[in-house]
Write a protein that holds these residues in place. Sequence first.
Motif, PDB file in Angstrom:
ATOM      1  N   HIS A  72       0.974  -1.334  -0.181  1.00 51.22           N
ATOM      2  CA  HIS A  72       0.221  -0.009   0.025  1.00 51.22           C
ATOM      3  C   HIS A  72       0.715   1.225   0.166  1.00 51.22           C
ATOM      4  CE1 HIS A  72       0.924  -0.622   4.287  1.00 51.22           C
ATOM      5  NE2 HIS A  72       0.870   0.682   4.460  1.00 51.22           N
ATOM      6  N   ASP A  73       1.972   1.275   0.453  1.00 52.34           N
ATOM      7  CA  ASP A  73       2.889   2.524   0.696  1.00 52.34           C
ATOM      8  C   ASP A  73       3.716   2.697  -0.651  1.00 52.34           C
ATOM      9  OD1 ASP A  73       4.578   0.283   0.864  1.00 52.34           O
ATOM     10  OD2 ASP A  73       5.579   0.734   2.704  1.00 52.34           O
ATOM     11  N   GLY A  74       3.514   1.572  -1.586  1.00 53.67           N
ATOM     12  CA  GLY A  74       3.963   1.761  -2.918  1.00 53.67           C
ATOM     13  C   GLY A  74       5.613   1.207  -2.782  1.00 53.67           C
ATOM     14  N   ILE A  75       5.990   0.627  -2.068  1.00 53.87           N
ATOM     15  CA  ILE A  75       7.204  -0.111  -1.914  1.00 53.87           C
ATOM     16  C   ILE A  75       7.313  -1.763  -2.093  1.00 53.87           C
ATOM     17  CG2 ILE A  75       9.061  -0.300  -0.426  1.00 53.87           C
ATOM     18  CD1 ILE A  75       8.546   2.413   0.530  1.00 53.87           C
ATOM     19  N   VAL A  76       8.138  -2.263  -3.018  1.00 58.33           N
ATOM     20  CA  VAL A  76       8.520  -3.543  -3.207  1.00 58.33           C
ATOM     21  C   VAL A  76       9.094  -4.138  -1.904  1.00 58.33           C
ATOM     22  CG1 VAL A  76       9.629  -5.420  -4.458  1.00 58.33           C
ATOM     23  CG2 VAL A  76       8.425  -3.415  -5.694  1.00 58.33           C
ATOM     24  N   ARG A  77       8.633  -5.231  -1.262  1.00 56.75           N
ATOM     25  CA  ARG A  77       9.564  -5.703  -0.196  1.00 56.75           C
ATOM     26  C   ARG A  77      10.585  -6.448  -0.465  1.00 56.75           C
ATOM     27  NH1 ARG A  77       7.239  -2.045   1.691  1.00 56.75           N
ATOM     28  NH2 ARG A  77       5.342  -1.997   3.326  1.00 56.75           N
ATOM     29  N   VAL A  78      11.728  -6.544  -0.048  1.00 56.88           N
ATOM     30  CA  VAL A  78      12.801  -7.281  -0.154  1.00 56.88           C
ATOM     31  C   VAL A  78      12.580  -8.655   0.036  1.00 56.88           C
ATOM     32  CG1 VAL A  78      15.252  -7.484   0.498  1.00 56.88           C
ATOM     33  CG2 VAL A  78      14.262  -5.148   0.439  1.00 56.88           C
ATOM     34  N   GLU A  79      11.771  -9.045   1.049  1.00 55.61           N
ATOM     35  CA  GLU A  79      11.369 -10.359   1.367  1.00 55.61           C
ATOM     36  C   GLU A  79      10.695 -11.179   0.209  1.00 55.61           C
ATOM     37  OE1 GLU A  79      12.195 -12.705   3.953  1.00 55.61           O
ATOM     38  OE2 GLU A  79      13.671 -11.319   4.374  1.00 55.61           O
ATOM     39  N   ASP A  80       9.760 -10.278  -0.461  1.00 59.15           N
ATOM     40  CA  ASP A  80       9.049 -11.108  -1.564  1.00 59.15           C
ATOM     41  C   ASP A  80       9.932 -11.362  -2.674  1.00 59.15           C
ATOM     42  OD1 ASP A  80       6.673 -10.617   0.056  1.00 59.15           O
ATOM     43  OD2 ASP A  80       6.005  -8.833  -0.974  1.00 59.15           O
ATOM     44  N   VAL A  81      10.971 -10.571  -2.817  1.00 62.95           N
ATOM     45  CA  VAL A  81      12.061 -10.554  -3.803  1.00 62.95           C
ATOM     46  C   VAL A  81      12.772 -11.906  -3.705  1.00 62.95           C
ATOM     47  CG1 VAL A  81      13.934  -9.825  -5.285  1.00 62.95           C
ATOM     48  CG2 VAL A  81      12.316  -8.096  -4.566  1.00 62.95           C
ATOM     49  N   LYS A  82      13.168 -11.635  -2.244  1.00 62.52           N
ATOM     50  CA  LYS A  82      14.204 -13.052  -1.865  1.00 62.52           C
ATOM     51  C   LYS A  82      13.270 -14.478  -2.160  1.00 62.52           C
ATOM     52  CE  LYS A  82      16.993 -14.330   2.014  1.00 62.52           C
ATOM     53  NZ  LYS A  82      17.572 -13.889   3.346  1.00 62.52           N
ATOM     54  N   ASN A  83      12.129 -14.402  -1.533  1.00 61.71           N
ATOM     55  CA  ASN A  83      11.203 -15.554  -1.672  1.00 61.71           C
ATOM     56  C   ASN A  83      10.732 -16.134  -3.016  1.00 61.71           C
ATOM     57  OD1 ASN A  83      11.477 -15.767   1.342  1.00 61.71           O
ATOM     58  ND2 ASN A  83       9.265 -14.757   1.613  1.00 61.71           N
ATOM     59  N   SER A  84      10.935 -15.339  -3.963  1.00 63.00           N
ATOM     60  CA  SER A  84      10.587 -15.489  -5.096  1.00 63.00           C
ATOM     61  C   SER A  84      11.848 -16.088  -6.174  1.00 63.00           C
ATOM     62  CB  SER A  84      10.020 -14.152  -6.188  1.00 63.00           C
ATOM     63  OG  SER A  84       8.906 -13.627  -5.365  1.00 63.00           O
ATOM     64  N   ILE A  85      12.942 -15.903  -5.905  1.00 57.64           N
ATOM     65  CA  ILE A  85      14.210 -16.390  -6.437  1.00 57.64           C
ATOM     66  C   ILE A  85      14.318 -17.942  -6.503  1.00 57.64           C
ATOM     67  CG2 ILE A  85      16.535 -16.331  -6.460  1.00 57.64           C
ATOM     68  CD1 ILE A  85      16.565 -13.514  -5.706  1.00 57.64           C
ATOM     69  N   ARG A  86      14.135 -18.323  -7.748  1.00 56.53           N
ATOM     70  CA  ARG A  86      14.251 -19.900  -7.792  1.00 56.53           C
ATOM     71  C   ARG A  86      15.835 -20.245  -8.431  1.00 56.53           C
ATOM     72  NH1 ARG A  86       8.792 -20.268 -10.946  1.00 56.53           N
ATOM     73  NH2 ARG A  86      10.316 -20.703 -12.663  1.00 56.53           N
ATOM     74  N   GLU A  87      15.933 -21.428  -8.329  1.00 57.13           N
ATOM     75  CA  GLU A  87      17.440 -21.989  -9.131  1.00 57.13           C
ATOM     76  C   GLU A  87      17.171 -21.649 -10.810  1.00 57.13           C
ATOM     77  OE1 GLU A  87      19.829 -23.495  -7.900  1.00 57.13           O
ATOM     78  OE2 GLU A  87      18.967 -23.208  -6.052  1.00 57.13           O
ATOM     79  N   ASP A  88      15.927 -21.347 -11.271  1.00 60.11           N
ATOM     80  CA  ASP A  88      16.219 -21.030 -12.623  1.00 60.11           C
ATOM     81  C   ASP A  88      15.910 -19.482 -13.085  1.00 60.11           C
ATOM     82  OD1 ASP A  88      13.323 -21.259 -11.809  1.00 60.11           O
ATOM     83  OD2 ASP A  88      12.872 -21.922 -13.567  1.00 60.11           O
ATOM     84  N   THR A  89      15.986 -18.898 -11.969  1.00 65.61           N
ATOM     85  CA  THR A  89      15.788 -17.259 -12.051  1.00 65.61           C
ATOM     86  C   THR A  89      17.123 -16.638 -12.754  1.00 65.61           C
ATOM     87  OG1 THR A  89      14.550 -17.152  -9.976  1.00 65.61           O
ATOM     88  CG2 THR A  89      15.415 -15.049 -11.001  1.00 65.61           C
ATOM     89  N   ALA A  90      16.817 -16.079 -14.057  1.00 65.82           N
ATOM     90  CA  ALA A  90      17.936 -15.471 -14.645  1.00 65.82           C
ATOM     91  C   ALA A  90      17.953 -13.936 -14.273  1.00 65.82           C
ATOM     92  CB  ALA A  90      17.606 -15.303 -16.217  1.00 65.82           C
ATOM     93  N   LEU A  91      17.170 -13.413 -13.884  1.00 61.09           N
ATOM     94  CA  LEU A  91      17.201 -11.844 -13.694  1.00 61.09           C
ATOM     95  C   LEU A  91      15.941 -11.348 -12.607  1.00 61.09           C
ATOM     96  CD1 LEU A  91      17.761  -9.032 -14.922  1.00 61.09           C
ATOM     97  CD2 LEU A  91      15.940  -9.345 -16.520  1.00 61.09           C
ATOM     98  N   VAL A  92      16.229 -10.236 -12.116  1.00 66.13           N
ATOM     99  CA  VAL A  92      15.302  -9.433 -11.338  1.00 66.13           C
ATOM    100  C   VAL A  92      15.567  -8.216 -11.750  1.00 66.13           C
ATOM    101  CG1 VAL A  92      14.787  -8.464  -9.033  1.00 66.13           C
ATOM    102  CG2 VAL A  92      15.465 -10.979  -9.054  1.00 66.13           C
ATOM    103  N   THR A  93      14.248  -7.252 -11.981  1.00 68.36           N
ATOM    104  CA  THR A  93      14.265  -6.078 -12.665  1.00 68.36           C
ATOM    105  C   THR A  93      13.264  -5.270 -11.833  1.00 68.36           C
ATOM    106  OG1 THR A  93      14.204  -4.527 -14.484  1.00 68.36           O
ATOM    107  CG2 THR A  93      12.929  -6.715 -14.499  1.00 68.36           C
ATOM    108  N   ILE A  94      13.671  -4.429 -10.915  1.00 67.97           N
ATOM    109  CA  ILE A  94      12.899  -3.503 -10.007  1.00 67.97           C
ATOM    110  C   ILE A  94      13.462  -2.241 -10.338  1.00 67.97           C
ATOM    111  CG2 ILE A  94      12.205  -3.119  -7.735  1.00 67.97           C
ATOM    112  CD1 ILE A  94      11.149  -5.859  -8.699  1.00 67.97           C
ATOM    113  N   MET A  95      12.641  -1.165 -10.548  1.00 71.57           N
ATOM    114  CA  MET A  95      12.820   0.307 -10.827  1.00 71.57           C
ATOM    115  C   MET A  95      13.297   0.755  -9.547  1.00 71.57           C
ATOM    116  SD  MET A  95       9.106   1.900 -10.955  1.00 71.57           S
ATOM    117  CE  MET A  95       9.423   2.145 -12.839  1.00 71.57           C
ATOM    118  N   TYR A  96      14.258   1.723  -9.771  1.00 72.50           N
ATOM    119  CA  TYR A  96      14.914   2.279  -8.628  1.00 72.50           C
ATOM    120  C   TYR A  96      13.947   3.485  -7.779  1.00 72.50           C
ATOM    121  CZ  TYR A  96      19.106   4.444  -6.428  1.00 72.50           C
ATOM    122  OH  TYR A  96      19.885   4.583  -5.405  1.00 72.50           O
TER     123      TYR A  96
END
Length: 339
Positions: free
Chosen positions: A126-150
């Motif tokens: 709701h505050d317009g911010i992506v959570r680091v934990e969500d990124v961390k929990n979504s990374i898999r063995e076959d993840t090639a890229l994370v792209t999140i705007m600054y």
Amino acid sequence: MTNKIYADNAATTRLSNAAKQAMLPYLDEIYGNPSSLHSFGQDAAKTIHESRETIAKLLNANTNEIYFTSGGSESDNQAIISAAGAGAMKGKKHIISSKFEHHAVLHTLKRLKKEGFEITLLDVCHDGIVRVEDVKNSIREDTALVTIMYANNEIGTIQPVGEIGAVCRERGVFFHTDAVQAAGQLPIDVKAQNIDMLSISAHKFHSPKGVGALYCKKGIPLSIMIEGGAQERGKRAGTENIPAIVGMAAAFDETCRKMGINKLYISALRDKLIDGLINIPHTILNGDKFERLPGNVNLCFEGIEGESLLLLLNAQELRYYPVPPAHPARLIQAMFYWR
């Protein structure tokens, strides 16, 4: 004196005098093709190198990690497609992003999905911010890229780029950030923030339109988006736009040098505007009040269509009564009155 107030710098900015003065010689006197071996061409080539050095220094990158492009959209496309291609070579076809990225990112991901990539678009709180934990929990063995705007281009919220970059570096995943809105407004250090690829666009910080840059960490293979000549070390064909490149470097240097004082001044104006508008009944501030770009105010007014409000405001004339700029803190006293 009656003036209209321009309040759309997130869309584009006015060309600065520093950029304009830097560009003038390359519109008239130094006009050679940088690929030519004669002195006219080599003078132009030297200028490109110097501009590349300037931008690299401001991002804490190496000079040979900066590639000039036509702007943020091209830089986003090249970064994402390059990382996707490198991942696919290793059997990694999963990409993580967020639901409120710029269309240059989202449309590229849509294209890659048609080509067999799996795309995870993270929710934004709701505050317009992506959570680091969500990124961390979504990374898999076959993840090639994370792209999140600054920083978001609509509501201006600043993302925890350094923390996301650290997670990606630990997991061996490429990290790209669209820094089009952040460049010139927020300090960027690609090494300290573990950024592998970063996109910027000149016209967001008082430079000409049609030019931008892509930072790509040494060792990451870049896909060629435009075939032809050997410009940009063979990664982007086409005769370089020397005046625009020079203007970009000059404006970026000036904007970064003045970043501290500008942030103080503009943030004070931003907060004053928010505090005043939020008192209107049925008004909602979109995004975190403090973790946002210095010059961004994004509000919703219940029952009011945004496009209609914009057109009505555009039809109004404003009278501006400036305060002498004795000190940045006093500038917040400048008032805007409806005629």
